[in-house]
Design a protein around this motif. Sequence first.
Motif, short mmCIF file in Angstrom:
data_model
loop_
_atom_site.label_atom_id
_atom_site.label_comp_id
_atom_site.label_asym_id
_atom_site.label_seq_id
_atom_site.Cartn_x
_atom_site.Cartn_y
_atom_site.Cartn_z
N SER A 39 0.83 -1.21 0.00
CA SER A 39 0.00 0.00 0.00
C SER A 39 0.85 1.25 0.00
CB SER A 39 -0.88 0.02 1.25
OG SER A 39 -1.76 -1.07 1.24
N ARG A 43 1.48 8.00 6.47
CA ARG A 43 2.01 7.96 7.84
C ARG A 43 3.52 7.77 7.81
NH1 ARG A 43 4.00 3.25 9.47
NH2 ARG A 43 2.82 1.32 9.56
N TYR A 55 5.54 -0.38 2.99
CA TYR A 55 4.62 0.57 2.37
C TYR A 55 5.42 1.38 1.37
CZ TYR A 55 0.89 0.25 5.97
OH TYR A 55 -0.13 -0.17 6.80
N TYR A 83 -4.30 5.88 3.45
CA TYR A 83 -3.77 4.56 3.06
C TYR A 83 -4.47 4.18 1.76
CZ TYR A 83 -2.24 3.90 7.94
OH TYR A 83 -1.63 4.02 9.16
N GLU A 103 -4.24 -6.27 2.52
CA GLU A 103 -4.40 -6.21 3.97
C GLU A 103 -4.83 -4.79 4.28
OE1 GLU A 103 -1.34 -5.70 7.11
OE2 GLU A 103 -3.35 -4.94 7.47
N GLU A 105 -7.95 -1.82 6.00
CA GLU A 105 -8.93 -1.66 7.08
C GLU A 105 -10.35 -1.71 6.49
OE1 GLU A 105 -10.67 1.54 7.27
OE2 GLU A 105 -9.76 1.39 5.28
P1 5GP Z 1 -0.70 0.57 10.16
O1 5GP Z 1 -0.54 2.08 10.24
O2 5GP Z 1 -0.82 -0.05 11.52
O3 5GP Z 1 0.35 -0.07 9.29
O4 5GP Z 1 -2.09 0.31 9.42
C1 5GP Z 1 -3.28 0.84 9.91
C2 5GP Z 1 -4.47 0.21 9.19
O5 5GP Z 1 -4.45 0.56 7.80
C3 5GP Z 1 -4.47 -1.32 9.24
O6 5GP Z 1 -5.77 -1.75 9.61
C4 5GP Z 1 -4.17 -1.72 7.82
O7 5GP Z 1 -4.83 -2.93 7.48
C5 5GP Z 1 -4.76 -0.57 7.04
N1 5GP Z 1 -4.22 -0.41 5.69
C6 5GP Z 1 -2.97 -0.68 5.24
N2 5GP Z 1 -2.88 -0.43 3.93
C7 5GP Z 1 -4.11 0.00 3.52
C8 5GP Z 1 -4.66 0.38 2.25
O8 5GP Z 1 -4.01 0.38 1.20
N3 5GP Z 1 -5.97 0.75 2.25
C9 5GP Z 1 -6.74 0.77 3.36
N4 5GP Z 1 -8.02 1.13 3.24
N5 5GP Z 1 -6.26 0.38 4.58
C10 5GP Z 1 -4.96 0.01 4.64
#
Ligand code: 5GP
Length: 208
Positions: A39, A43, A55, A83, A103, A105
């Motif tokens: 993704s 952040r 990422y 994201y 993966e 949210e």
């Molecule tokens: P973290 O900051 O802990 O890596 O991710 C926070 C949340 O963002 C997690 O629930 C993860 O699954 C979600 N996330 C990661 N990549 C993406 C994305 O490309 N799209 C969306 N909608 N959520 C994402």
Amino acid sequence: MNKNKEGLLIVLSGPSGSGKGTIIKSLLAGREDTVLSISMTTRAPRPGEVDGVHYFFRTREQFEQVIAEDGFLEYAEYNGNYYGTPEAPIRRWLSEGKNVILEIEVQGAEKVMNHRSDLVSIFITIPSIEELERRLRDRGTETEEKVRGRMETAGWELSRAFRYDYVVLNDEVEAATRRINTIIDAESMRYSRMENTVLEVLRDVSTQ
Ligand code: 5GP
């Protein structure tokens, strides 16, 4: 055997602390036919995270440029950051017959579900809310306020689990990985995905 067959698009969500990351790692170690989508996010990288591996870390401006170019399959704002899932690599992997895991949210997952009917969606859940709290505290990296915030978000996420095709309990990593492998294997054998294989044989039968 898998020639001419599109891969599965697999959407996987679960609360922070549900162990998604560990399960995915264990799953990918055992499956050459499956890849994880990388993704893009606004952040900041956490210690140990590498651009292009965990990422694609980008500024808000860069992210909004990709939105303007319609380059995301979906994107969402979560905890004040963007994201998003870059679309081009996913199309390529699927056409090469690879299964692709997103993966993501819950809000982003629901967007993908609303646009595509041919995906497999899996929600990872935990044995109890006490267990989730314990896992979040055990990380030792979160402030009390962050733990509270994640618990609240987890409650909301669990209330959306009904939108998913499958719910996998992560009581133990090996067992949870096995359950997801079972889902992927079964989904790959749906008639719609085996039709070409059947038709090929059928064509040979009718020309004999
Ligand atoms: P973290 O900051 O802990 O890596 O991710 C926070 C949340 O963002 C997690 O629930 C993860 O699954 C979600 N996330 C990661 N990549 C993406 C994305 O490309 N799209 C969306 N909608 N959520 C994402």
